[in-house]
Enzyme design. Sequence first.
Site, PDB file in Angstrom:
ATOM      1  N   ALA A 245       0.830  -1.210   0.000  1.00  0.00           N
ATOM      2  CA  ALA A 245       0.000   0.000   0.000  1.00  0.00           C
ATOM      3  C   ALA A 245       0.863   1.258   0.000  1.00  0.00           C
ATOM      4  CB  ALA A 245      -0.933  -0.008   1.208  1.00  0.00           C
TER       5      ALA A 245
ATOM      6  N   ASP B 136      -0.659  -9.305  -3.327  1.00  0.00           N
ATOM      7  CA  ASP B 136      -0.788  -8.052  -2.555  1.00  0.00           C
ATOM      8  C   ASP B 136      -0.819  -6.832  -3.467  1.00  0.00           C
ATOM      9  OD1 ASP B 136      -0.444  -9.694  -0.345  1.00  0.00           O
ATOM     10  OD2 ASP B 136       0.801  -8.239   0.709  1.00  0.00           O
TER      11      ASP B 136
HETATM   12  O1  PMV Z   1       1.380 -12.090   4.707  1.00  0.00           O
HETATM   13  P1  PMV Z   1       0.734 -11.531   3.501  1.00  0.00           P
HETATM   14  O2  PMV Z   1      -0.684 -11.141   3.673  1.00  0.00           O
HETATM   15  O3  PMV Z   1       1.537 -10.517   2.794  1.00  0.00           O
HETATM   16  O4  PMV Z   1       0.485 -12.717   2.493  1.00  0.00           O
HETATM   17  C1  PMV Z   1       1.361 -13.692   2.180  1.00  0.00           C
HETATM   18  C2  PMV Z   1       0.647 -14.624   1.275  1.00  0.00           C
HETATM   19  C3  PMV Z   1       1.478 -15.800   0.851  1.00  0.00           C
HETATM   20  O5  PMV Z   1       0.652 -16.589   0.015  1.00  0.00           O
HETATM   21  C4  PMV Z   1       1.891 -16.622   2.065  1.00  0.00           C
HETATM   22  C5  PMV Z   1       2.734 -15.372   0.112  1.00  0.00           C
HETATM   23  C6  PMV Z   1       2.452 -14.734  -1.224  1.00  0.00           C
HETATM   24  O6  PMV Z   1       3.366 -14.082  -1.733  1.00  0.00           O
HETATM   25  O7  PMV Z   1       1.365 -14.909  -1.785  1.00  0.00           O
END
Ligand code: PMV
Length: 315
Positions: free
Chosen positions: A111, A152
């Site tokens: 973000a 993300d």
């Molecule tokens: O921890 P976060 O919400 O940034 O998510 C990580 C999600 C994973 O699947 C564990 C890693 C990824 O890059 O997708």
Amino acid sequence: MPAIFATAPGKIILFGEHAVVYNRPAIAVPVTQVHATSTVSADPRAPSGRVAINAPQINLSANLDELPEGDPIATAIRLTRQALGLTRLPACQIRITSTIPVASGLGSGAAVTVALVRTLSSFLGRPLPDEVVSSIAYEVEVIHHGTPSGIDNTVITYGLPVYFRRDRPLQSFQVAEPFTLLIADTGIRSPTSRTVGDVRRKWQAEPAHYEGIFDEIAAIAEQARAAIEKAQPGALGPLMDANHTLLQRLDVSSPELDHLVGTARAGGSLGAKLSGGGRGGNMIALVEPGKAAQVASALRQAGAVGVIQTLVGSQ
Ligand code: PMV
């Protein structure tokens, strides 16, 4: 030049974390109750080319040329400058603030990058398109995560519910009936790169076993998308419970996460799971709106350091 500002929301993964790294689908939604904000303003009195950066939440107050190689903010600025084909920037001041808890699975790093790239490129008179903003946020995530799937940066750039598969075109989907989630923070900061690395080692040692778990998670993510599109949010509860069990089998839960998940279920939630990288960070619980206050209070009593209530599909 007037000051330019932009915000970018947080995000939460509903289903499919970890398996998404292995090309399975995942579902994530923006969380607009928290956001990062970036402001860029010209600094006509500063020496030519001086870019002053102020980010109080991370105790950063420095000029761009003082930041180390690989610093996420410096990298975002450099990639923006390069995307615009510029060799230098005009003197300016950049201020970055965020209400998104860091390292807790709410996408604070992505973000910040998205807000920064948007304000800086707009300030320079050429706002970058979403695909470029998202790809810069991905490159910066590589610094945070090592091998991010890309979920993300995608959900935060587009600000839409996203059905995500690595190396496939972006797909959004309709939330046919909004549903209420509580997002509760264990207060434990857990770097995603560590749990992703641990899962990778396990998968390398026993690929067939872990591929099987990833397939089960993928099936849950597909069923969840169908339930969301068919206005059957109640069906998500058991799917969240089942996804949490599979994440426990990947060994990315923790006693604290399991405690909050158990508390939510006992307190009347329809289903609950950890969200994101795991071993800390946040869990999510599906609740009927009338029970949200009661479950949120139980979660706080059980040790959650923060509880956010969000209505998914209301944006
Ligand atoms: O921890 P976060 O919400 O940034 O998510 C990580 C999600 C994973 O699947 C564990 C890693 C990824 O890059 O997708």
